[in-house]
Design an enzyme around this catalytic site. Structure first.
Site, PDB file in Angstrom:
ATOM      1  N   ASP A 225      -0.044   0.967  -4.237  1.00 42.45           N
ATOM      2  CA  ASP A 225       0.465  -0.061  -5.140  1.00 42.45           C
ATOM      3  C   ASP A 225      -0.727  -0.733  -5.806  1.00 42.45           C
ATOM      4  O   ASP A 225      -1.713  -1.087  -5.137  1.00 42.45           O
ATOM      5  CB  ASP A 225       1.294  -1.088  -4.365  1.00 42.45           C
ATOM      6  CG  ASP A 225       2.017  -2.048  -5.288  1.00 42.45           C
ATOM      7  OD1 ASP A 225       3.092  -1.671  -5.779  1.00 42.45           O
ATOM      8  OD2 ASP A 225       1.466  -3.140  -5.524  1.00 42.45           O
ATOM      9  N   ILE A 226      -0.651  -0.877  -7.146  1.00 42.04           N
ATOM     10  CA  ILE A 226      -1.730  -1.551  -7.866  1.00 42.04           C
ATOM     11  C   ILE A 226      -1.667  -3.043  -7.544  1.00 42.04           C
ATOM     12  O   ILE A 226      -0.615  -3.690  -7.695  1.00 42.04           O
ATOM     13  CB  ILE A 226      -1.605  -1.331  -9.385  1.00 42.04           C
ATOM     14  CG1 ILE A 226      -1.638   0.177  -9.709  1.00 42.04           C
ATOM     15  CG2 ILE A 226      -2.715  -2.056 -10.128  1.00 42.04           C
ATOM     16  CD1 ILE A 226      -1.433   0.488 -11.181  1.00 42.04           C
TER      17      ILE A 226
ATOM     18  N   GLU B  34       4.556   0.235 -10.563  1.00 47.67           N
ATOM     19  CA  GLU B  34       3.121   0.380 -10.315  1.00 47.67           C
ATOM     20  C   GLU B  34       2.845   1.093  -8.995  1.00 47.67           C
ATOM     21  O   GLU B  34       1.718   1.088  -8.510  1.00 47.67           O
ATOM     22  CB  GLU B  34       2.437  -0.987 -10.317  1.00 47.67           C
ATOM     23  CG  GLU B  34       2.814  -1.890  -9.151  1.00 47.67           C
ATOM     24  CD  GLU B  34       4.060  -2.722  -9.408  1.00 47.67           C
ATOM     25  OE1 GLU B  34       4.243  -3.729  -8.725  1.00 47.67           O
ATOM     26  OE2 GLU B  34       4.843  -2.351 -10.322  1.00 47.67           O
TER      27      GLU B  34
END
Length: 489
Positions: free
Chosen positions: A355-356, A399
């Protein structure tokens, strides 16, 4: 499947072109055989008819000589006066085509009787071939001489048929002979339709040429063919003369006489019609083969285009349009396959959820275009580190990204996850709200080498739990799932 379809088209085209080629070749060869069959039948018929005509004429000569011999042997005939005897002998001579003269020579070779073209009286014929042959021979056989010029008036080149005359005690009493003018054969041959370049000839068995037609055609190139006939005994064959022309030959012996009649037809004449028909069939065959090949190539081109379009559609159906990674649907299919393989083989299977960090804040601050660019950058980093056939990287949603690692335990998965995290951080993509002021990733890892999940969903949920721990632990880090950590109070 595309390769199988292409192979089928190629094999079908090859089979069809082979069939067309084989049929064309068979038709051409059959037509060639038929052309030779027709020509050889016509040539054989000509040879047979002329040979029989010559034989009948020579038989008439032989019958005339037999009649004269028979009459001369009668005592009462020999007792007649010369004038009466000559008049009687003339009655025994039958007019025959080509006859020059019929004459009798006594034992000394002096001519005593002639009919037809007059032989000078009392001329000495003892030096003639026919006289010497009959004087040395015994019996009553017919002797056919080589060509010579008779001593009679208006003489033409001739051959002589002769019979031996004997006294009552069997001693030699002279010969009776008849001249057959060679012009008879030329007149006989001139009425034959031999086509362009066809020739006929009459030879003695020893190779002496008696007549040849047409006279405008040289006879020398055919001499080798007659020698081949004499040596091999073959009556029909192809042979190339000294002039380089190939001819078909048919030789027929004249039964009862040392003569051989021959017909020669040039190959170019025999196959003249066949050449253009064969060319036409060959042209049609080549055209059909060209059409088949053209249609096959067109079909292959259309199939390749359709396969390309289908591949693009399949790729589009399985690819995330923004990042170029696999989409969620393609990932689920691959995950189901790898989970089944893990259950069969027991080989380790690992999954990473990424996950960003603070992506919503990044998107709000820098805008959606920059957000899309950030997603592409992260996808490129992930793709660079997941190139094994057993690896499958996908955009999991928003994301989030996911990586499935076949044949990989926890250690391999953690090492790879750390490479991905560090590579993105090293790019130093500005992120004002990120943990380090640059774009970073939080990664959760779960592997069957550490526990035995009941199903794929449990393994994926375990990776999600590890990702949650990584976020709670400060982000920009890699965390591996520990079952004991879940079970701890």
């Amino acid at each position: 499947m595309p390769i199988r379809r292409s192979t089928t088209v190629l094999l079908a085209s090859l089979g069809l072109t082979s069939a067309i080629s084989a049929l064309s070749l068979w038709a051409i060869l059959e037509m060639r055989h038929d052309a030779l069959e027709v020509a050889s039948t016509n040539g054989h018929n000509i040879a047979l008819l002329v040979q029989r005509d010559i034989q009948r004429n020579l038989d008439l000569y032989a019958m005339t000589l037999e009649a004269v011999v028979h009459a001369h042997a009668q005592p009462e005939v020999r007792a007649l006066s010369a004038d009466v005897r000559d008049s009687l002998l003339k009655d025994y001579t039958a007019p025959t085509r080509g006859m020059g003269s019929v004459f009798i020579a006594n034992a000394e070779g002096v001519a005593t009787f002639s009919y037809g073209k007059e032989v000078p009286a009392r001329i000495d014929l003892s030096g003639r071939e026919y006289f010497q042959a009959q004087r040395e021979a015994g019996g009553q056989s017919i002797f056919l001489s080589h060509p010579y010029l008779p001593s009679s008036s208006h003489a033409e080149s001739s051959i002589a048929l002769s019979r031996r005359l004997e006294r009552a005690d069997g001693s030699f009493a002279g010969v009776v002979a008849a001249n057959l003018e060679l012009s008879y054969f030329r007149q006989l041959f001139s009425g034959l339709d031999l086509g362009e370049g066809g020739t006929v000839s009459l030879h003695m068995r020893d190779g002496t040429l008696l007549a040849h037609w047409p006279e405008t055609e040289p006879a020398a190139p055919l001499s080798g063919s007659f020698e081949r006939y004499r040596s091999s005994g073959a009556e029909t064959f192809f042979d190339t003369g000294s002039d380089g022309e190939q001819r078909w030959h048919d030789f027929r012996p004249v039964v009862g006489y040392p003569l051989v009649f021959g017909v020669a037809l040039p190959s170019r004449e025999i196959y003249q019609d066949w050449y253009w028909r064969a060319g036409l069939i060959g042209l049609l065959g080549i055209s059909l083969i060209g059409a088949v090949i053209g249609l096959a190539l067109l079909a292959l081109r259309q199939m390749r285009e359709r396969d390309r379009q289908e591949a693009e559609l399949r790729l589009a159906a399985s690819t995330d349009p923004l990042t170029g990674l696999n989409n969620r649907r393609a990932f689920d299919l691959r995950a189901s396959h790898e989970w089944s393989r893990y259950q069969r083989s027991g080989a380790a299977l690992a999954v990473m959820l990424m996950d960003i960090d603070k992506f919503k804040a990044y998107n709000d601050h820098y805008g959606h275009p920059a957000g899309d660019a950030a997603l592409k950058t992260v996808a490129q980093v992930i793709a660079e580190w997941t190139r094994r056939p057993a690896d499958c990287a996908a955009r999991f949603g928003g994301e989030e990204f996911v990586v499935l690692l076949g044949d990989s335990g926890e250690a391999e998965a953690l090492t790879l996850a750390e490479h991905i995290r560090a590579s993105l951080q090293a790019l130093a993509v500005p992120h004002e709200y990120g943990p380090l002021g640059v774009l970073t990733l939080s990664i959760g890892v779960a592997s069957t080498s550490q526990f035995s999940p009941a199903d794929w969903a449990e393994l994926l949920q375990s990776a999600d739990s590890a990702l949650y721990q990584a976020k709670n632990g400060g982000r920009n880090r890699v965390v591996s799932f520990r079952p004991e950590a879940v079970e701890a109070p």
